[in-house]
Write a protein that holds these residues in place. Structure first.
Motif, mmCIF file in Angstrom:
data_model
loop_
_atom_site.group_PDB
_atom_site.id
_atom_site.type_symbol
_atom_site.label_atom_id
_atom_site.label_comp_id
_atom_site.label_asym_id
_atom_site.label_seq_id
_atom_site.Cartn_x
_atom_site.Cartn_y
_atom_site.Cartn_z
ATOM 1 N N SER A 144 -6.928 5.214 3.021
ATOM 2 C CA SER A 144 -5.707 5.457 2.260
ATOM 3 C C SER A 144 -5.629 4.532 1.031
ATOM 4 O O SER A 144 -5.272 4.967 -0.066
ATOM 5 C CB SER A 144 -4.498 5.243 3.186
ATOM 6 O OG SER A 144 -3.340 5.111 2.435
ATOM 7 N N ASN A 145 -5.994 3.272 1.208
ATOM 8 C CA ASN A 145 -6.003 2.349 0.063
ATOM 9 C C ASN A 145 -7.001 2.805 -0.998
ATOM 10 O O ASN A 145 -6.731 2.740 -2.200
ATOM 11 C CB ASN A 145 -6.380 0.934 0.514
ATOM 12 C CG ASN A 145 -5.194 0.207 1.131
ATOM 13 O OD1 ASN A 145 -4.066 0.700 1.093
ATOM 14 N ND2 ASN A 145 -5.454 -0.957 1.700
ATOM 15 N N ALA A 146 -8.164 3.253 -0.551
ATOM 16 C CA ALA A 146 -9.189 3.698 -1.496
ATOM 17 C C ALA A 146 -8.686 4.918 -2.261
ATOM 18 O O ALA A 146 -8.866 5.038 -3.475
ATOM 19 C CB ALA A 146 -10.467 4.048 -0.737
ATOM 20 N N ALA A 188 3.222 -7.988 -0.660
ATOM 21 C CA ALA A 188 3.979 -7.570 -1.830
ATOM 22 C C ALA A 188 5.369 -7.056 -1.469
ATOM 23 O O ALA A 188 6.341 -7.305 -2.164
ATOM 24 C CB ALA A 188 3.204 -6.493 -2.573
ATOM 25 N N LYS A 189 5.430 -6.397 -0.317
ATOM 26 C CA LYS A 189 6.692 -5.705 -0.034
ATOM 27 C C LYS A 189 7.721 -6.599 0.627
ATOM 28 O O LYS A 189 7.461 -7.195 1.675
ATOM 29 C CB LYS A 189 6.416 -4.480 0.846
ATOM 30 C CG LYS A 189 5.885 -3.332 0.018
ATOM 31 C CD LYS A 189 5.518 -2.170 0.878
ATOM 32 C CE LYS A 189 4.294 -2.506 1.703
ATOM 33 N NZ LYS A 189 3.795 -1.393 2.479
ATOM 34 N N SER A 190 8.886 -6.710 0.009
ATOM 35 C CA SER A 190 9.913 -7.601 0.535
ATOM 36 C C SER A 190 10.406 -7.117 1.897
ATOM 37 O O SER A 190 10.751 -7.898 2.764
ATOM 38 C CB SER A 190 11.071 -7.714 -0.443
ATOM 39 O OG SER A 190 11.527 -6.413 -0.750
ATOM 40 N N GLY A 236 -1.580 -2.253 6.440
ATOM 41 C CA GLY A 236 -2.525 -1.892 5.384
ATOM 42 C C GLY A 236 -3.882 -2.556 5.499
ATOM 43 O O GLY A 236 -4.541 -2.498 6.539
ATOM 44 N N PHE A 237 -4.260 -3.182 4.419
ATOM 45 C CA PHE A 237 -5.573 -3.816 4.306
ATOM 46 C C PHE A 237 -5.856 -4.760 5.475
ATOM 47 O O PHE A 237 -6.970 -4.815 5.997
ATOM 48 C CB PHE A 237 -5.621 -4.580 2.974
ATOM 49 C CG PHE A 237 -6.785 -5.487 2.838
ATOM 50 C CD1 PHE A 237 -8.051 -4.987 2.568
ATOM 51 C CD2 PHE A 237 -6.630 -6.856 3.005
ATOM 52 C CE1 PHE A 237 -9.141 -5.842 2.453
ATOM 53 C CE2 PHE A 237 -7.709 -7.717 2.896
ATOM 54 C CZ PHE A 237 -8.963 -7.214 2.618
ATOM 55 N N TYR A 238 -4.829 -5.483 5.906
ATOM 56 C CA TYR A 238 -5.048 -6.504 6.943
ATOM 57 C C TYR A 238 -5.450 -5.907 8.287
ATOM 58 O O TYR A 238 -5.930 -6.623 9.158
ATOM 59 C CB TYR A 238 -3.791 -7.382 7.103
ATOM 60 C CG TYR A 238 -3.410 -8.066 5.810
ATOM 61 C CD1 TYR A 238 -4.255 -9.026 5.244
ATOM 62 C CD2 TYR A 238 -2.232 -7.745 5.150
ATOM 63 C CE1 TYR A 238 -3.937 -9.634 4.040
ATOM 64 C CE2 TYR A 238 -1.902 -8.352 3.951
ATOM 65 C CZ TYR A 238 -2.750 -9.290 3.389
ATOM 66 O OH TYR A 238 -2.440 -9.891 2.214
#
Ligand code: ATP
Length: 653
Positions: free
Chosen positions: A47-49, A108-110, A136-138
């Motif tokens: 999804s990130n890609a 990034a997201k608060s 996500g990435f993590y």
């Protein structure tokens, strides 16, 4: 952001950074709570890609040179069994050093931060809960003990590439690299337990399966190296027994997803066959759907809806365990099947897909339940389906009318549930309902049609509920209406009486169940009739009183009727009370319904009632009249043998 320190004894340009406190906390949670959902890393990294490619496509609309002669956006997944790595490569927007430090070192997201703060210690162990927000990435750190990211931003020189490496504990390093190709390659060095046995992510077929399951509708090609079946070469000329071959990896890349999300394309470019194929694909229904609607909805929440109405109702439409709901995608990434929150219950037969960019990727069923965005999608879906049905119902086109009739035969009863469930759409639902009437047998009269045929001076829409059409048509309740030529809607489905509790008027005309409460024909009844009724009430008073005593607990009251013509008696319940059949039905369903007694109404002009006064078998006759009224109403006798005995005795006299 973290302070950079020089990492000792390594590349002088290699800098070590510590993760922002929240990232370290998140990483700890991810690796400790999400191990049972390890699969999700595939979905997240793909999804990130895909996002990175979308971003490039967007930026390139103003600056074509960003494509650097490589306009074919794609994602590649490579497995290296020897190195025990799996690498996700894209030729999307890419990152430079600053981007990498910023994007992969902070949250990034608060919303995610706030969510983390709120979690209690025990909640932090709960994988389901942790999975709700964008890990996500993590998520890569669930399966990898080291992740290395090599990236170069679109439009920047090759020597401005960056290598980001971390073991997912407290820190990461970055160093400049030269990378000729634009985009990002993320390499996961798999932990021991994920590179062997059941959870072996080095197994290419497993990765393919996960891509097909979660990311089939990513609109970019997702490629893996092609494997071919190599027959074993037999050297021995004297022995040609096949010894079995093996899969061999080739240098060729093949696309493993369908790479086209049907619903993301414009409806004008999709032909009917494609819509039908897609429906069959998502439902396993062999039959084509009855109809569908495909829209991009802009508003508080933006989403695409592709909704299908099947031709046939499933067998389990009325069982509680029935799976229902829509497939939910977020930005073309599959999130879940049967997202029941996206449709109200009474539209549970609708199939299809919702894709929204406004929901978080890791949204869970629990979160769906509370989300205002989801509620707004559900409302939008309900309105859209009701509008689609209305367009079929009101069409001049005979094909569409036929489709509506087909729909109604299969699902008419289910949408009636909406009268109780969806107060906001009650009017729209009521407009779709069709019934037989005392003058029209087919299931085709709408409340609107009925109103158009109402007699002058008629103030209400009259209806009657019964078990079936024959019972309804022969109901004693109908006699006066027949005599006066007033049409009555005949409702014969099990849900009707319940559903009509929620509908008291249609287009400002009250709806009146003619078996409940007093008959009020208003202006349709003339003065002479009223005077006659009053007189009958007076003369019959002694009989009525005697009947009350004879029936005792069985009847709530006994009254002289104004609604009967041919029958001696009928049973009536009060306005707002449940009919005996309804009570019986609810009791059968295991509900605790208080017993309520009907009122017996007698016809003053009927010979049997006239005969009662002087009858020596008053009590037996009273019971028989009551029992017959109950039978005529579709009810069941508590003691059929006693009834037969009484009737036989009366016959023999
Ligand atoms: N393949 C990639 N190419 C370019 N940038 C990337 C890539 N993967 C991640 N990033 C950057 O790292 C950021 C963090 O990624 P992460 O997956 O943690 O969150 P997200 O994608 O913003 O949120 P979510 O995954 O919940 O949608 C992304 O916003 C993006 O800027």
């Amino acid at each position: 952001m973290s302070e950079a320190t020089q990492a000792e004894g390594l590349n002088p340009e290699l800098k070590k950074h510590t993760f922002e406190a929240e990232v370290a906390q998140l990483l700890h949670l991810v690796t400790h709570s999400l191990y049972s959902n390890a699969d999700i890393f595939v979905r997240e990294l793909v999804s990130n890609a895909s996002d990175a490619c979308d971003k490039l496509r967007f930026e390139a609309t103003n600056d074509d040179s960003l494509y650097e002669d490589d306009g074919e956006l794609k994602i590649r997944i490579a497995v290296d069994e020897d190195a025990k790595t799996i690498t996700f490569t894209d030729n999307g927007i890419g990152m430079n050093e600053t981007d990498a430090i910023e994007n992969l070192g902070t949250i990034a997201k608060s919303g995610t931060k706030a969510f983390l703060d709120k979690l209690s210690e025990s909640q932090k162990q709960d994988g389901q809960l942790i999975g709700q927000f964008g890990v996500g990435f993590y998520s890569g750190f669930i399966v990898a003990d080291t992740i290395s990211v090599e990236s170069r931003k679109a439009g920047e020189p090759a020597d401005k590439g960056v290598r980001w490496v971390s073991d997912g504990t407290g820190s990461f390093t970055v160093e400049p690299i030269t990378k000729d190709t634009r985009g990002t390659a993320i390499t996961l060095h798999l932990k021991e337990e994920y590179s062997e046995g059941e959870d072996n992510y080095l197994d290419r077929s497993k990765i393919k399966r996960l891509v097909n399951k979660y990311s089939d509708h990513i609109s970019l090609p997702i490629q893996m190296r092609k494997e071919i079946w190599q027959e074993d070469v037999v050297d021995d000329e004297n022995d040609d027994t096949p010894t079995g071959g093996e899969m061999v990896l080739t240098d060729e890349w093949e696309t493993i997803n369908k790479a086209s999300a049907l619903w993301t394309r414009s409806s004008s470019e999709i032909d009917d066959d494609e819509y039908v194929d897609f429906y069959k694909n998502i439902t396993y229904d062999m039959d084509a759907p009855l109809t569908w609607t495909h829209n991009r909805v802009e508003g508080r929440v933006q989403y695409t809806q592709l909704l299908y109405i099947p031709k046939k109702a499933p067998m389990d439409l009325y069982t509680r365990e029935q799976q229902h709901g829509l497939k939910l995608y977020v930005k073309r990434v599959f999130i879940m099947d049967d997202a029941e929150q996206l449709l109200p219950m009474y539209l549970r037969f609708v199939k299809g897909v919702i894709d929204s960019a406004d929901l978080p990727l890791n949204v869970s069923r629990e979160l769906l339940q509370e989300s205002r965005d989801v509620k707004s999608i559900r409302d939008g879906n309900a309105r859209r389906i009701l509008t689609l049905l209305a367009s079929l119902a009101n069409s001049e086109d005979s094909d569409k009318q036929e489709k509506f009739a087909q729909f109604y035969a299969e699902f008419g009863d289910v949408i009636k549930e909406g009268l109780g469930e969806d107060a906001g759409n009650k009017e729209r639902i009521a407009k779709l309902l069709r019934y037989a009437t005392s003058t029209q047998d087919g299931l085709e009269t709408s409340f609107e049609d009925y109103k158009a045929r109402m007699k002058e001076g008629q103030k209400a829409i009259y209806y009657l509920t019964a078990d079936n059409l024959a019972a309804a048509k022969n109901s004693p309740q109908l006699e006066l209406f027949k005599k006066k030529g007033i049409e009555v809607i005949l409702m014969t489905s099990r849900v009707d009486e319940w559903a009509m509790n929620f509908l008291t008027s249609f287009d400002e005309t009250p709806l009146q169940n003619i078996a409940k409460g007093a008959v009020d024909l208003g202006d349709l009844q003339d003065e002479a009739e009223k005077a006659e009724a009053e007189k009958a009430e007076e003369t019959l008073k002694p009989v009525v009183d005697k009947l009350k005593t004879a029936l005792g607990e069985r009847a709530k009251d006994v009254k002289v009727s104004t609604r009967l013509v041919d029958s001696p008696a009928c049973l009536v319940v009060g306005e707002g009370e449940l009919s005996p059949q309804m009570i019986q039905m609810l009791q059968q369903m295991g509900q605790d319904v208080p017993a309520s007694k009907p009122t017996l109404e007698v016809n003053p002009d009927h010979p049997l009632i006239k005969k009662l006064e002087s009858s020596e078998q008053f009590d037996d006759l009273a019971q028989v009249i009551f029992d017959q009224a109950l039978l005529a109403d579709g009810g069941q006798l508590e003691d059929p043998a006693a009834y037969l005995k009484r009737v036989n005795e009366l016959l023999m006299r």
